[in-house]
Design a protein around this motif. Sequence first.
Motif, PDB file in Angstrom:
ATOM      1  N   HIS A   1      55.917   5.111  27.691  1.00  0.00           N
ATOM      2  CA  HIS A   1      55.769   5.057  26.238  1.00  0.00           C
ATOM      3  C   HIS A   1      57.031   4.545  25.566  1.00  0.00           C
ATOM      4  CE1 HIS A   1      57.243   9.241  27.078  1.00  0.00           C
ATOM      5  NE2 HIS A   1      57.970   9.057  25.988  1.00  0.00           N
TER       6      HIS A   1
ATOM      7  N   HIS B   1      50.909  10.627  25.292  1.00  0.00           N
ATOM      8  CA  HIS B   1      51.439   9.670  24.305  1.00  0.00           C
ATOM      9  C   HIS B   1      51.880   8.363  24.950  1.00  0.00           C
ATOM     10  CE1 HIS B   1      54.782  12.511  25.228  1.00  0.00           C
ATOM     11  NE2 HIS B   1      55.568  11.451  25.195  1.00  0.00           N
TER      12      HIS B   1
ATOM     13  N   ASN C   1      55.259   6.817  19.967  1.00  0.00           N
ATOM     14  CA  ASN C   1      55.688   7.942  19.124  1.00  0.00           C
ATOM     15  C   ASN C   1      56.407   7.378  17.914  1.00  0.00           C
ATOM     16  OD1 ASN C   1      55.090   9.513  21.370  1.00  0.00           O
ATOM     17  ND2 ASN C   1      57.227   9.789  21.950  1.00  0.00           N
TER      18      ASN C   1
ATOM     19  N   HIS D   1      63.407   5.643  21.868  1.00  0.00           N
ATOM     20  CA  HIS D   1      63.623   5.610  23.316  1.00  0.00           C
ATOM     21  C   HIS D   1      62.481   4.873  24.015  1.00  0.00           C
ATOM     22  CE1 HIS D   1      61.282   9.480  23.050  1.00  0.00           C
ATOM     23  NE2 HIS D   1      60.784   9.113  24.208  1.00  0.00           N
TER      24      HIS D   1
ATOM     25  N   ALA E   1      60.422   5.018  27.769  1.00  0.00           N
ATOM     26  CA  ALA E   1      60.215   6.041  28.803  1.00  0.00           C
ATOM     27  C   ALA E   1      59.470   5.472  30.003  1.00  0.00           C
ATOM     28  CB  ALA E   1      59.427   7.214  28.228  1.00  0.00           C
TER      29      ALA E   1
ATOM     30  N   TYR F   1      66.990  12.262  29.789  1.00  0.00           N
ATOM     31  CA  TYR F   1      67.319  11.095  28.963  1.00  0.00           C
ATOM     32  C   TYR F   1      68.755  10.649  29.257  1.00  0.00           C
ATOM     33  CZ  TYR F   1      63.394  12.707  26.007  1.00  0.00           C
ATOM     34  OH  TYR F   1      62.167  13.116  25.535  1.00  0.00           O
TER      35      TYR F   1
ATOM     36  N   GLU G   1      64.193   7.431  28.811  1.00  0.00           N
ATOM     37  CA  GLU G   1      63.656   8.694  29.327  1.00  0.00           C
ATOM     38  C   GLU G   1      63.017   8.458  30.687  1.00  0.00           C
ATOM     39  OE1 GLU G   1      60.428  10.362  27.027  1.00  0.00           O
ATOM     40  OE2 GLU G   1      60.246  12.120  28.322  1.00  0.00           O
TER      41      GLU G   1
END
Length: 297
Positions: free
Chosen positions: A137, A178, A181, A192, A194, A233, A243
């Motif tokens: 994500h 998710h 975000n 970030h 991920a 992270y 992440e």
Amino acid sequence: MIKVTRIGHATFETPDLQRAIDYYTQVTGLVLAQREKNRAFLATKLGDLVVQLEQGSQSRCARISFQVAPETEFDSIRRGLERQGVHGQTRNDPCPGISRMMTFEDPKGTLLELFTTAEPVGKNLPAVGIGPLKLGHLAFCVDDPKSFADFYGRVLGFRVSDWIEDWFVFMRCGPDHHTVNFVRGKSTKIHHIAFELKDWAQVQVACDFLGQKNISIIWGPGRHGPGHNIFTYHRNPDDHIVELFTELDKMMDESLGYFDPRPWHRDRPQVPKVWDSKSPRDIWGLPPSRDYLRQRD
Ligand SMILES: [Fe+2]
């Protein structure tokens, strides 16, 4: 209505292309699938294109690609966008593995790229470093998360999985809790990126690897509340937070409306909800460092 089913790849501009390539190939454990003078295409060890890098004047996430169902006609994507007041443009041969895209800007100016089919750019490629399974994500700092939740829901078919009060929204387009975000921040920028790892054991190996490379872990390991993923992270050389996660909640059956039960859930069943940031929202783990928190400044 257009219904995005999964994230494809993220495109980052960077002032130091080689430094970014070195990070993604030697630390993240992606594979350099193709290199041009001012661009590079990076794939997972499984061969999926997940990051595109471009020489630019600043570090930023410029574009995100999303897949819609393979049988979708391109004209129906165009009509679906136009019904929402969005004008899309067709791009042919935009990157390895994808022959056609429909592109348009979201409200913060990130170019969104919709495609129907993608060929892997490699297969079982040897990788050094961490070696994620997939791009999971992207999170962004924005002034008004609600307006972005509305746009991604209305135009792309995303659903809200959770809110933290009214300042952090988690949205899904497939089983994963998710895929995008939006968090309220003082400026509009990426929060970030991920990557998903196979399991908790790979997260531990990744932490040891980051330690060997003298790369600080700025939050985690821990287990989040929203999404319930195990997380860590760190920052990359472009000062973007990366992440590494595993065990993210999944909603395998949308019609049931709850996330697949897990022993660490406090709610049974675990349905989308608004989390209260005054009580501990993570299941376990220490709070974030200042280096993590400064991303929203
Ligand atoms: Fe995340």
